[in-house]
Design a protein around this motif. Sequence first.
Motif, PDB file in Angstrom:
ATOM      1  N   ASP A  74       0.982  -1.208  -0.363  1.00 39.12           N
ATOM      2  CA  ASP A  74       0.063   0.458   0.258  1.00 39.12           C
ATOM      3  C   ASP A  74       0.717   1.055   0.150  1.00 39.12           C
ATOM      4  O   ASP A  74       1.843   0.992   0.963  1.00 39.12           O
ATOM      5  N   ASP A  93       0.324   9.126 -10.392  1.00 41.90           N
ATOM      6  CA  ASP A  93      -0.751   9.044 -10.782  1.00 41.90           C
ATOM      7  C   ASP A  93      -1.292   7.779  -9.607  1.00 41.90           C
ATOM      8  O   ASP A  93      -2.192   6.996  -9.968  1.00 41.90           O
ATOM      9  N   PHE A 125      -8.145  -2.529 -10.255  1.00 43.46           N
ATOM     10  CA  PHE A 125      -7.194  -2.851  -9.018  1.00 43.46           C
ATOM     11  C   PHE A 125      -8.134  -2.397  -7.994  1.00 43.46           C
ATOM     12  O   PHE A 125      -9.076  -1.571  -8.259  1.00 43.46           O
ATOM     13  N   TYR A 229      -2.965  -2.324 -19.230  1.00 44.72           N
ATOM     14  CA  TYR A 229      -3.008  -2.161 -18.282  1.00 44.72           C
ATOM     15  C   TYR A 229      -4.204  -0.699 -17.822  1.00 44.72           C
ATOM     16  O   TYR A 229      -3.698   0.224 -18.776  1.00 44.72           O
ATOM     17  N   GLN A 232      -3.072   3.205 -18.629  1.00 39.97           N
ATOM     18  CA  GLN A 232      -1.982   3.080 -18.316  1.00 39.97           C
ATOM     19  C   GLN A 232      -1.870   4.556 -18.942  1.00 39.97           C
ATOM     20  O   GLN A 232      -1.757   4.831 -20.043  1.00 39.97           O
ATOM     21  N   LYS A 233      -0.442   5.651 -18.267  1.00 35.83           N
ATOM     22  CA  LYS A 233      -0.339   6.582 -18.993  1.00 35.83           C
ATOM     23  C   LYS A 233       0.959   6.501 -20.026  1.00 35.83           C
ATOM     24  O   LYS A 233       1.937   5.328 -20.220  1.00 35.83           O
ATOM     25  N   PHE A 256       2.388   4.430  -6.799  1.00 35.21           N
ATOM     26  CA  PHE A 256       1.107   4.220  -7.628  1.00 35.21           C
ATOM     27  C   PHE A 256       1.981   3.680  -8.980  1.00 35.21           C
ATOM     28  O   PHE A 256       1.328   4.363  -9.856  1.00 35.21           O
ATOM     29  N   LEU A 257       2.391   2.927  -8.829  1.00 32.55           N
ATOM     30  CA  LEU A 257       3.071   2.276 -10.617  1.00 32.55           C
ATOM     31  C   LEU A 257       2.693   2.194 -11.327  1.00 32.55           C
ATOM     32  O   LEU A 257       3.079   2.531 -12.728  1.00 32.55           O
ATOM     33  N   SER A 259       1.312   0.258 -13.992  1.00 33.94           N
ATOM     34  CA  SER A 259       2.172  -1.080 -15.335  1.00 33.94           C
ATOM     35  C   SER A 259       3.507  -0.502 -15.335  1.00 33.94           C
ATOM     36  O   SER A 259       4.350  -1.087 -16.635  1.00 33.94           O
ATOM     37  N   ALA A 260       4.244   0.416 -15.109  1.00 35.63           N
ATOM     38  CA  ALA A 260       6.111   0.648 -14.475  1.00 35.63           C
ATOM     39  C   ALA A 260       6.232   1.413 -15.624  1.00 35.63           C
ATOM     40  O   ALA A 260       7.196   1.969 -15.934  1.00 35.63           O
ATOM     41  N   SER A 261       4.916   2.353 -15.930  1.00 36.91           N
ATOM     42  CA  SER A 261       5.150   3.387 -16.818  1.00 36.91           C
ATOM     43  C   SER A 261       6.244   4.902 -16.720  1.00 36.91           C
ATOM     44  O   SER A 261       7.187   5.209 -17.219  1.00 36.91           O
ATOM     45  N   ASP A 277       3.029  -0.667  -6.304  1.00 32.53           N
ATOM     46  CA  ASP A 277       1.653  -0.857  -6.656  1.00 32.53           C
ATOM     47  C   ASP A 277       1.349  -1.890  -5.358  1.00 32.53           C
ATOM     48  O   ASP A 277       1.233  -2.940  -5.325  1.00 32.53           O
ATOM     49  N   ILE A 278      -0.098  -1.500  -4.796  1.00 31.59           N
ATOM     50  CA  ILE A 278      -0.731  -2.915  -4.243  1.00 31.59           C
ATOM     51  C   ILE A 278      -1.183  -4.675  -5.333  1.00 31.59           C
ATOM     52  O   ILE A 278      -1.320  -4.779  -4.135  1.00 31.59           O
TER      53      ILE A 278
END
Length: 316
Positions: A74, A93, A125, A229, A232-233, A256-257, A259-261, A277-278
């Motif tokens: 968390d 994000d 999520f 995801y 996804q940004k 708040f990872l 998809s790791a962008s 990320d949770i």
Amino acid sequence: MYTLSKIADEYCVAEDDLDYYANSHNINLGNKRKSLQQLLPFIEDVPDRVFKTLNESHTEFQYEDKKISIYQDDAISFLKKLPPNSVDVIVTDPAYSGMNNKLKLGKGRIVGKYSDKGTSEGKWFSEFEDSEENYTLFLSECKRVLKESTGHIYLMFDSFSLLSLGNVVRDFFDVKNIITWDKVNIGMGHYYRRRHEYVIFSTNGNTRKIKNRSFPDVWQFKRIHNSKYPTQKPVEVFQAMIYASTEDKFTVCDPFLGSASSAIAAIKNNCNFIGCDISDKAMEISKERIGEYLSSGVDILQKKSSAIESGKVFWE
Ligand SMILES: C[S@@+](CC[C@H](N)C(=O)[O-])C[C@H]1O[C@@H](n2cnc3c(N)ncnc32)[C@H](O)[C@@H]1O
């Protein structure tokens, strides 16, 4: 009693080095606040402190002399475990609950849209409870982990959360600007279809400038269609933040990872990265994406640039 050993422990630095610095700079521990301020320039310069307090299960990647470390946790609990003054830049994000709860868009909840691929609850999520109280707790932890000398923070907001939570940011940080991310193509919405999001940019009270004074505060990057995801940004959105606010080997954090962008953007800017990320799915996708990017240079989740004119971004 405030001792060097306690400070060394709390800030994750070697006691002998701290002792040497305190002696050679005639720092007297009598006044806790003053002595800490005098010790901070040394403490904040010690590399890799941020990676030292988290021993539980995580995935770590190495490239050149830098580290990328991601955890399933968390956001607030994760930030609480990091040493104070250990992160140069936060870019994040969050999965705000407000927009989904109040404005039901399209066929239903945004994060439930991909329910056939998601969790047993039919969502990909969980959302971050965006009450003022929870957001205050979150920001107080961001403040604690950010360095005083270099700390910059970029917080993404949709229009709903900007109005309900944006004002809280000022209680902790020196808000410098609200950036508009123009997604170029329209999305959903009953009252004017949505085409933009916001990014509040603040410093941790310092006067460190961004890299170039001519950068605009409206960024045009195409939204990602059919993303692997949800939410996804484009990597370029994070690249703009990280490019403007970092130097080589800075440490970037995203709690708040998704998809790791942001992690891919950190690698493209030669930075260390730490994030969490949770969600199980986010961790699975992030590990695969970062691993593949580091080994082959291919971003498996975003094959094409999101710039309007392919490859043309404002910082180059
Ligand atoms: C808007 S998405 C981030 C998307 C990311 N920027 C990307 O490009 O893929 C928000 C993320 O926050 C995660 N999340 C929700 N509640 C959380 C919490 N309490 N702590 C940490 N992560 C959380 C969700 O699992 C989701 O992946």
